[in-house]
Write a protein that holds these residues in place. Structure first.
Motif, mmCIF file in Angstrom:
data_model
loop_
_atom_site.group_PDB
_atom_site.id
_atom_site.type_symbol
_atom_site.label_atom_id
_atom_site.label_comp_id
_atom_site.label_asym_id
_atom_site.label_seq_id
_atom_site.Cartn_x
_atom_site.Cartn_y
_atom_site.Cartn_z
ATOM 1 N N GLY A 33 0.777 -1.216 0.304
ATOM 2 C CA GLY A 33 -0.408 -0.034 0.389
ATOM 3 C C GLY A 33 1.032 0.936 0.146
ATOM 4 O O GLY A 33 0.576 2.091 -0.979
ATOM 5 N N LEU A 34 2.397 1.188 1.091
ATOM 6 C CA LEU A 34 2.837 2.054 0.734
ATOM 7 C C LEU A 34 3.064 2.464 -0.613
ATOM 8 O O LEU A 34 3.897 3.714 -1.128
ATOM 9 C CB LEU A 34 4.111 2.143 1.777
ATOM 10 N N VAL A 35 4.146 1.231 -0.975
ATOM 11 C CA VAL A 35 5.057 1.560 -2.092
ATOM 12 C C VAL A 35 4.095 2.159 -3.062
ATOM 13 O O VAL A 35 4.854 3.145 -4.323
ATOM 14 C CB VAL A 35 5.212 0.077 -2.921
ATOM 15 N N LEU A 36 2.931 1.882 -3.294
ATOM 16 C CA LEU A 36 1.906 2.585 -4.204
ATOM 17 C C LEU A 36 0.846 3.927 -3.576
ATOM 18 O O LEU A 36 1.216 4.550 -4.751
ATOM 19 C CB LEU A 36 -0.003 1.353 -4.614
ATOM 20 N N SER A 37 0.744 4.298 -2.752
ATOM 21 C CA SER A 37 0.411 5.706 -2.320
ATOM 22 C C SER A 37 1.589 6.523 -2.298
ATOM 23 O O SER A 37 1.303 7.630 -2.740
ATOM 24 C CB SER A 37 0.227 5.352 -0.736
ATOM 25 N N LEU A 38 2.856 6.388 -1.922
ATOM 26 C CA LEU A 38 3.677 7.261 -2.144
ATOM 27 C C LEU A 38 3.817 8.215 -3.512
ATOM 28 O O LEU A 38 3.336 8.999 -3.745
ATOM 29 C CB LEU A 38 5.418 6.763 -1.575
ATOM 30 N N PRO A 39 4.092 7.801 -4.748
ATOM 31 C CA PRO A 39 4.301 8.544 -6.287
ATOM 32 C C PRO A 39 3.256 8.227 -6.550
ATOM 33 O O PRO A 39 2.607 9.018 -7.383
ATOM 34 C CB PRO A 39 4.656 6.543 -6.440
ATOM 35 N N LEU A 40 1.512 7.917 -5.885
ATOM 36 C CA LEU A 40 0.290 8.166 -5.981
ATOM 37 C C LEU A 40 0.199 9.604 -5.460
ATOM 38 O O LEU A 40 -0.482 10.573 -5.957
ATOM 39 C CB LEU A 40 -0.611 7.436 -6.095
ATOM 40 N N LEU A 93 -5.355 1.535 1.135
ATOM 41 C CA LEU A 93 -4.963 2.695 0.152
ATOM 42 C C LEU A 93 -5.792 3.630 0.778
ATOM 43 O O LEU A 93 -4.992 5.386 0.933
ATOM 44 C CB LEU A 93 -5.385 2.237 -1.249
ATOM 45 N N VAL A 94 -6.960 4.217 1.071
ATOM 46 C CA VAL A 94 -7.400 5.005 1.400
ATOM 47 C C VAL A 94 -6.596 5.746 2.736
ATOM 48 O O VAL A 94 -6.716 7.194 2.447
ATOM 49 C CB VAL A 94 -9.184 4.826 1.900
ATOM 50 N N VAL A 95 -6.555 4.937 3.124
ATOM 51 C CA VAL A 95 -5.585 5.636 3.932
ATOM 52 C C VAL A 95 -4.314 6.560 3.760
ATOM 53 O O VAL A 95 -4.188 7.643 4.848
ATOM 54 C CB VAL A 95 -5.652 4.889 5.692
ATOM 55 N N LEU A 96 -3.937 5.418 3.639
ATOM 56 C CA LEU A 96 -2.441 5.897 3.501
ATOM 57 C C LEU A 96 -2.415 6.702 2.261
ATOM 58 O O LEU A 96 -1.959 7.873 1.847
ATOM 59 C CB LEU A 96 -1.343 4.640 2.466
ATOM 60 N N LEU A 97 -3.213 7.026 1.131
ATOM 61 C CA LEU A 97 -3.067 7.492 -0.240
ATOM 62 C C LEU A 97 -3.617 9.864 0.637
ATOM 63 O O LEU A 97 -2.520 10.706 0.333
ATOM 64 C CB LEU A 97 -4.147 7.788 -0.919
ATOM 65 N N ILE A 138 2.441 10.778 7.906
ATOM 66 C CA ILE A 138 2.294 9.051 7.439
ATOM 67 C C ILE A 138 2.236 8.366 7.758
ATOM 68 O O ILE A 138 1.519 7.167 7.329
ATOM 69 C CB ILE A 138 3.079 10.195 6.054
ATOM 70 N N MET A 139 2.888 8.245 9.099
ATOM 71 C CA MET A 139 2.793 7.790 9.556
ATOM 72 C C MET A 139 1.840 7.365 10.766
ATOM 73 O O MET A 139 1.229 6.108 11.413
ATOM 74 C CB MET A 139 4.841 7.512 11.059
ATOM 75 N N ALA A 140 0.734 8.190 11.288
ATOM 76 C CA ALA A 140 -0.498 7.960 11.674
ATOM 77 C C ALA A 140 -1.606 7.431 10.496
ATOM 78 O O ALA A 140 -2.214 6.496 11.001
ATOM 79 C CB ALA A 140 -0.738 9.630 11.879
ATOM 80 N N GLY A 141 -0.975 7.398 9.075
ATOM 81 C CA GLY A 141 -1.880 6.519 8.299
ATOM 82 C C GLY A 141 -1.696 5.053 8.621
ATOM 83 O O GLY A 141 -2.171 4.004 8.311
ATOM 84 N N VAL A 142 0.376 4.913 8.486
ATOM 85 C CA VAL A 142 0.462 3.260 9.026
ATOM 86 C C VAL A 142 0.178 3.635 9.896
ATOM 87 O O VAL A 142 -0.279 1.375 9.661
ATOM 88 C CB VAL A 142 2.128 3.537 8.583
#
Lengths: 213, 232
Positions: A33-40, A93-97, A138-142
């Motif tokens: 999820g992180l790998v996808l959300s960071l660039p998005l 994704l919803v939280v991380l993005l 970001i960490m709060a999301g993680v």
């Protein structure tokens, strides 16, 4: 409803391996999820029109019930760990993005201007200035995504996976509460421990925030 | 894959599938009944608790930690546990659904209450309002958007999770998912999953529209421009 302690004693190895498998599914999902959300998130942050679309799309995905996500993936990836991980990733994704976008937006414009004035290149500004400053959000999301995933892994028991969730089906089919209690307690423990570890990780990653505290 | 989509469309649209005690119409009504009743019970518990914590400022720690506890609690385990303890009744399903919904309601209500400007509360008290008047005439209306968000989130989660009622032999749209899994009938499983997802999405859209329509004038986006300036 009494706990059969001897059952727990006899199955300690199985409980440990289920806990590990549970943790592995949740962690893989959060990392993916992180790998996808960071660039998005960078994309959503830089390209305004995409922001609403990406956040809206992740919101709609979140509305779909988890059991439905797992089941809808069956024709694609079958009764496998892959299905579990893809399903969980969709939820993270919803939280991380959202949190990554909000984290990037919380970086003061002046700080970015200062970086540019010092001749820092855009990519380096992103990696060395924006991401570190966005890290707390970001960490709060993680943390939310991790705790949520740990709880959701159990749902995958209906598609034959589910880590500790297997204890729920097992206990249900045999009308035997001990494995169910063990499963619930271990899931909650896993969530608490994972959350504490993430708090420690955040502390270690943000040394500049300590002097202020 | 294509054939599967065609079968799924046929399953969802055939008239016989929608009628009778095992038809989609009946299952949909059951699903909505479970979801609405559970959310109502959760609101009856969560709203007063959230309002009280927000109004008194005591127990904020509880409100915040309840959120992560609710997120961590495995619903499937809870249903099975209450089922094994209490026997065959709808009780386990309602206990699990209510337990799932209460944290979302409490934390959002509390968040809404703490977001109310302390100056506004002071002004209300300065005008001679009593505690309960401040709560119901000032804090509650101002906190309403976030309270509604909490109720909406709770209902969506409950709709998604009400699927498990079928796991402990009750009805609802989950019936198709679990019967399909047992009969290795993928079309039926997918049909059930699609229906649950559609119900959740439709309810989400309807409730967020209602939220926008019933928002106070100053809470609507863009309202600031049309608001009269300098009424004094």
């Amino acid at each position: 409803m009494t706990i059969d302690w001897s059952w727990i004693g006899e199955h300690i190895g199985e409980l440990a391996s289920l806990t590990l498998s549970h943790l592995e599914a949740a962690m893989t999902a959060v990392l993916l999820g992180l790998v996808l959300s960071l660039p998005l998130a960078v994309l959503a942050h830089r390209v305004r029109p995409l922001r609403g679309f990406l956040l809206g799309a992740s919101n709609v995905l979140f509305t779909i019930p988890s059991i439905a996500v797992f089941v809808l993936l069956l024709p694609v990836s079958g009764l496998t760990r892959t299905t579990t991980v893809i399903g969980l990733t969709v939820y993270t994704l919803v939280v991380l993005l959202r949190n990554t976008v909000e984290g990037l937006e919380s970086v003061p414009a002046r700080t970015k201007e200062a970086a540019r004035a010092m001749g820092t290149r855009p990519l380096r500004t992103l990696l060395a200035v924006e991401f570190p400053l966005a890290l707390p959000v970001i960490m709060a999301g993680v943390r939310i995504a991790t705790v949520m995933s740990i709880s959701l892994v159990s749902v995958a028991t209906y598609i034959g996976d589910g880590g500790l969730g297997q204890l729920f089906t097992d206990g249900f089919q045999r009308d035997f509460p001990t494995p169910v209690i063990a499963g619930v307690v271990l899931t909650l423990l896993l969530a608490v421990v994972a959350d504490a570890v993430l708090v420690a990780v955040e502390y270690a990653l943000t040394p500049w925030r300590r002097s202020r505290a | 894959m294509y054939a599967l989509v065609v079968d799924l469309a046929r399953w969802l649209t055939s008239g016989s599938q929608w009628t009778g005690p095992d038809g989609i119409g009946h299952r949909l009504a059951e699903h909505l009944q479970y979801s609405l009743l559970a959310t109502l019970i959760a609101a009856a518990i969560g709203l007063p608790v959230g309002l009280l914590i927000g109004h008194t400022g005591r127990g904020a720690f509880l409100a915040i930690n309840l959120a992560s506890f609710g997120r961590a609690l495995p619903t499937v385990g809870l249903v099975v546990l209450v089922f094994l303890a209490g026997g065959l009744s709808m009780l386990p399903v309602y206990v699990a659904l209510v337990a799932l919904a209460v944290p979302a309601i409490v934390t959002n209500t509390h968040a809404g209450m703490t977001a109310v400007d302390p100056d506004v509360k002071d002004a209300a008290r300065g005008q001679g309002m009593r505690g309960h008047q401040v709560l119901f005439k000032v804090e509650l209306p101002l906190a309403l958007p976030l309270i509604m968000t909490g109720l909406r989130l709770a209902l969506i989660q409950v709709v998604a999770t009400a699927t498990i009622a079928a796991y402990v032999s009750f009805g609802g749209l989950g019936r198709y998912v679990f019967d399909g899994l047992a009969q290795r009938d993928l079309v039926q499983v997918l049909g059930g999953a699609v229906l649950v997802a559609v119900v959740a999405i439709v309810l989400d859209v309807v409730l967020s529209t209602l939220q926008r329509v019933f928002a106070l004038p100053h809470q609507r986006s863009g309202a600031r421009r049309s608001a009269p300036t300098g009424t004094a």
